[in-house]
Design a protein around this motif. Structure first.
Motif, PDB file in Angstrom:
ATOM      1  N   PRO A 193     -15.311 -58.336 -20.355  1.00 58.11           N
ATOM      2  CA  PRO A 193     -16.281 -57.885 -19.356  1.00 58.11           C
ATOM      3  C   PRO A 193     -17.095 -56.714 -19.885  1.00 58.11           C
ATOM      4  CG  PRO A 193     -14.113 -58.195 -18.369  1.00 58.11           C
ATOM      5  CD  PRO A 193     -13.926 -58.307 -19.852  1.00 58.11           C
ATOM      6  N   VAL A 194     -18.417 -56.817 -19.792  1.00 56.57           N
ATOM      7  CA  VAL A 194     -19.299 -55.791 -20.338  1.00 56.57           C
ATOM      8  C   VAL A 194     -20.541 -55.685 -19.466  1.00 56.57           C
ATOM      9  CG1 VAL A 194     -20.345 -57.461 -21.938  1.00 56.57           C
ATOM     10  CG2 VAL A 194     -20.514 -54.989 -22.418  1.00 56.57           C
ATOM     11  N   VAL A 195     -21.038 -54.464 -19.310  1.00 58.92           N
ATOM     12  CA  VAL A 195     -22.224 -54.197 -18.515  1.00 58.92           C
ATOM     13  C   VAL A 195     -23.239 -53.482 -19.388  1.00 58.92           C
ATOM     14  CG1 VAL A 195     -23.157 -52.888 -16.571  1.00 58.92           C
ATOM     15  CG2 VAL A 195     -20.976 -54.095 -16.336  1.00 58.92           C
ATOM     16  N   MET A 196     -24.490 -53.931 -19.327  1.00 55.29           N
ATOM     17  CA  MET A 196     -25.583 -53.260 -20.020  1.00 55.29           C
ATOM     18  C   MET A 196     -26.123 -52.157 -19.112  1.00 55.29           C
ATOM     19  SD  MET A 196     -26.966 -53.759 -23.001  1.00 55.29           S
ATOM     20  CE  MET A 196     -28.412 -53.277 -23.938  1.00 55.29           C
ATOM     21  N   THR A 197     -26.141 -50.933 -19.614  1.00 55.36           N
ATOM     22  CA  THR A 197     -26.588 -49.794 -18.827  1.00 55.36           C
ATOM     23  C   THR A 197     -27.882 -49.228 -19.406  1.00 55.36           C
ATOM     24  OG1 THR A 197     -25.355 -48.174 -20.139  1.00 55.36           O
ATOM     25  CG2 THR A 197     -24.191 -49.203 -18.291  1.00 55.36           C
ATOM     26  N   ARG A 198     -28.433 -48.266 -18.672  1.00 52.10           N
ATOM     27  CA  ARG A 198     -29.612 -47.566 -19.174  1.00 52.10           C
ATOM     28  C   ARG A 198     -29.292 -46.898 -20.509  1.00 52.10           C
ATOM     29  NH1 ARG A 198     -30.148 -43.680 -14.349  1.00 52.10           N
ATOM     30  NH2 ARG A 198     -30.883 -42.374 -16.060  1.00 52.10           N
ATOM     31  N   ASP A 199     -30.340 -46.692 -21.318  1.00 59.14           N
ATOM     32  CA  ASP A 199     -30.124 -46.095 -22.640  1.00 59.14           C
ATOM     33  C   ASP A 199     -30.443 -44.602 -22.678  1.00 59.14           C
ATOM     34  OD1 ASP A 199     -32.867 -46.074 -22.482  1.00 59.14           O
ATOM     35  OD2 ASP A 199     -33.207 -47.345 -24.248  1.00 59.14           O
ATOM     36  N   ASP A 200     -30.709 -44.008 -21.504  1.00 61.87           N
ATOM     37  CA  ASP A 200     -31.092 -42.595 -21.490  1.00 61.87           C
ATOM     38  C   ASP A 200     -30.033 -41.705 -20.843  1.00 61.87           C
ATOM     39  OD1 ASP A 200     -31.408 -43.565 -18.920  1.00 61.87           O
ATOM     40  OD2 ASP A 200     -33.329 -42.559 -18.557  1.00 61.87           O
ATOM     41  N   HIS A 201     -28.813 -42.194 -20.702  1.00 64.29           N
ATOM     42  CA  HIS A 201     -27.763 -41.384 -20.093  1.00 64.29           C
ATOM     43  C   HIS A 201     -27.390 -40.226 -21.020  1.00 64.29           C
ATOM     44  CE1 HIS A 201     -27.069 -43.661 -16.535  1.00 64.29           C
ATOM     45  NE2 HIS A 201     -26.743 -44.763 -17.181  1.00 64.29           N
ATOM     46  N   PRO A 202     -27.284 -39.000 -20.481  1.00 65.32           N
ATOM     47  CA  PRO A 202     -26.917 -37.867 -21.328  1.00 65.32           C
ATOM     48  C   PRO A 202     -25.438 -37.809 -21.679  1.00 65.32           C
ATOM     49  CG  PRO A 202     -27.260 -37.148 -19.069  1.00 65.32           C
ATOM     50  CD  PRO A 202     -27.666 -38.588 -19.116  1.00 65.32           C
ATOM     51  N   SER A 203     -24.603 -38.567 -20.982  1.00 66.92           N
ATOM     52  CA  SER A 203     -23.161 -38.495 -21.262  1.00 66.92           C
ATOM     53  C   SER A 203     -22.501 -39.806 -20.860  1.00 66.92           C
ATOM     54  CB  SER A 203     -22.514 -37.351 -20.482  1.00 66.92           C
ATOM     55  OG  SER A 203     -22.447 -37.674 -19.097  1.00 66.92           O
ATOM     56  N   GLY A 204     -21.262 -39.961 -21.339  1.00 61.42           N
ATOM     57  CA  GLY A 204     -20.479 -41.120 -20.943  1.00 61.42           C
ATOM     58  C   GLY A 204     -20.185 -41.120 -19.457  1.00 61.42           C
ATOM     59  N   THR A 205     -20.056 -39.936 -18.869  1.00 62.23           N
ATOM     60  CA  THR A 205     -19.793 -39.839 -17.433  1.00 62.23           C
ATOM     61  C   THR A 205     -20.913 -40.485 -16.636  1.00 62.23           C
ATOM     62  OG1 THR A 205     -18.623 -37.762 -17.829  1.00 62.23           O
ATOM     63  CG2 THR A 205     -19.241 -38.247 -15.557  1.00 62.23           C
ATOM     64  N   ASP A 206     -22.160 -40.217 -17.031  1.00 64.97           N
ATOM     65  CA  ASP A 206     -23.301 -40.826 -16.349  1.00 64.97           C
ATOM     66  C   ASP A 206     -23.293 -42.340 -16.511  1.00 64.97           C
ATOM     67  OD1 ASP A 206     -25.234 -38.400 -15.556  1.00 64.97           O
ATOM     68  OD2 ASP A 206     -24.323 -37.964 -17.495  1.00 64.97           O
ATOM     69  N   ARG A 207     -22.908 -42.813 -17.684  1.00 68.49           N
ATOM     70  CA  ARG A 207     -22.846 -44.257 -17.916  1.00 68.49           C
ATOM     71  C   ARG A 207     -21.772 -44.889 -17.026  1.00 68.49           C
ATOM     72  NH1 ARG A 207     -25.544 -45.982 -21.765  1.00 68.49           N
ATOM     73  NH2 ARG A 207     -25.324 -44.078 -22.979  1.00 68.49           N
ATOM     74  N   VAL A 208     -20.619 -44.230 -16.936  1.00 68.58           N
ATOM     75  CA  VAL A 208     -19.537 -44.726 -16.079  1.00 68.58           C
ATOM     76  C   VAL A 208     -19.982 -44.753 -14.621  1.00 68.58           C
ATOM     77  CG1 VAL A 208     -17.227 -44.168 -15.191  1.00 68.58           C
ATOM     78  CG2 VAL A 208     -17.687 -44.036 -17.649  1.00 68.58           C
ATOM     79  N   ALA A 209     -20.706 -43.718 -14.196  1.00 73.16           N
ATOM     80  CA  ALA A 209     -21.160 -43.649 -12.810  1.00 73.16           C
ATOM     81  C   ALA A 209     -22.130 -44.785 -12.490  1.00 73.16           C
ATOM     82  CB  ALA A 209     -21.813 -42.301 -12.544  1.00 73.16           C
ATOM     83  N   GLU A 210     -22.992 -45.145 -13.440  1.00 77.98           N
ATOM     84  CA  GLU A 210     -23.906 -46.252 -13.204  1.00 77.98           C
ATOM     85  C   GLU A 210     -23.144 -47.548 -12.962  1.00 77.98           C
ATOM     86  OE1 GLU A 210     -27.226 -49.080 -15.394  1.00 77.98           O
ATOM     87  OE2 GLU A 210     -26.878 -47.079 -16.248  1.00 77.98           O
ATOM     88  N   VAL A 211     -22.115 -47.773 -13.774  1.00 74.56           N
ATOM     89  CA  VAL A 211     -21.320 -48.994 -13.619  1.00 74.56           C
ATOM     90  C   VAL A 211     -20.556 -48.981 -12.296  1.00 74.56           C
ATOM     91  CG1 VAL A 211     -19.386 -50.309 -14.566  1.00 74.56           C
ATOM     92  CG2 VAL A 211     -21.104 -49.333 -16.105  1.00 74.56           C
TER      93      VAL A 211
END
Length: 253
Positions: free
Chosen positions: A65-83
């Motif tokens: 399972p994988v999700v494509m996220t935005r490429d402008d997140h300043p941190s992994g935390t922001d990427r996790v929050a998007e998911v």
């Protein structure tokens, strides 16, 4: 309380280029981290979050399972929050952030962070291990001190608590802990974290966990006996490959 484990994987690392796709025992590193998290069975569902189609393709080709996220997140935390904010994951109560470069992450660290949130001791949980005296002064080793209730008082790259009298060196080492970069959050705490602007304390120390702490969110710190560091350099990757092929011990410890 169901747990969604998210593994953020950014391709643009500078110290180890294309790090998520570098091979560990013949498979991309991100695949090995996913396999580890699944084997530890801490999360009810595990998903990779990436900003690059090459990582997406590597996971998708293996049925991960994988999700494509935005490429402008300043941190992994922001990427996790998007998911975590996606509708298909709305039923998960606890979000677990597992760094994408830790193929030997420990069960104790993940379970300890999750239990803090699941038991209602704090809206954010993390972990820490005993710190060797030689690491107290190293700025690349993040230190944390806790109150008697197990909640974080402060995180720092400086040696904390400060040693005023040499005779108290043993007490200093006993009080300090080396932070382990795993986090569990309630959904509300995670969204609040990424909704705030970076805090001055965070900007000075370059430690994002100071942002929720400064805003009054409590962070529980699970005390665990040991934890592995992540893979940041070519030497780290070489050591990880040697360890992978070493005689097996308890692989789920």
């Amino acid at each position: 309380m169901s747990v969604l484990a998210v593994i953020p994987a950014r391709l643009g690392a500078t110290r180890l280029p294309r790090k998520p796709l570098r091979l560990l025992a013949g498979e991309p590193l991100i695949i090995r981290v996913y396999q580890r998290v699944v084997a530890l069975a801490i999360g009810d569902h595990v998903v990779v979050a990436t900003d690059h189609p090459d990582v997406f393709a590597a996971c998708e080709s293996r049925g991960i399972p994988v999700v494509m996220t935005r490429d402008d997140h300043p941190s992994g935390t922001d990427r996790v929050a998007e998911v975590a904010a996606r509708p298909e994951f709305a039923h998960f109560s606890v979000i677990l952030n597992v760094q994408g470069d830790e193929p030997f992450v420990s069960r104790e660290a993940l379970a300890g962070a999750v239990s803090i949130v699941r038991d209602g001791r704090a809206p954010i949980g993390t972990a820490a291990v005993p710190i060797p005296a030689s690491a107290l002064a190293k700025p690349d080793v993040v230190k944390v001190v806790r109150g008697d209730d197990g909640l974080a008082l402060y995180f720092s790259r400086a040696p904390i608590p400060y040693l005023r009298e040499l005779a108290d060196a043993g007490a200093q080492q006993a009080l300090a802990r080396q932070h382990v970069g795993v986090y569990a959050y309630t959904r509300e705490a995670l969204q609040a974290w990424v909704g705030w602007a970076p805090h001055p304390l965070e900007l000075v120390e370059r430690l994002e966990q100071l942002r929720p702490l400064a805003h009054g969110l409590t962070i529980g710190v699970a005390d665990v006996p040991a934890a592995e560091g992540g893979i940041d350099t070519e030497d780290d990757l070489e050591r990880a490959n040697l360890r992978w092929h070493a005689p097996p011990t308890n692989t789920l410890s």
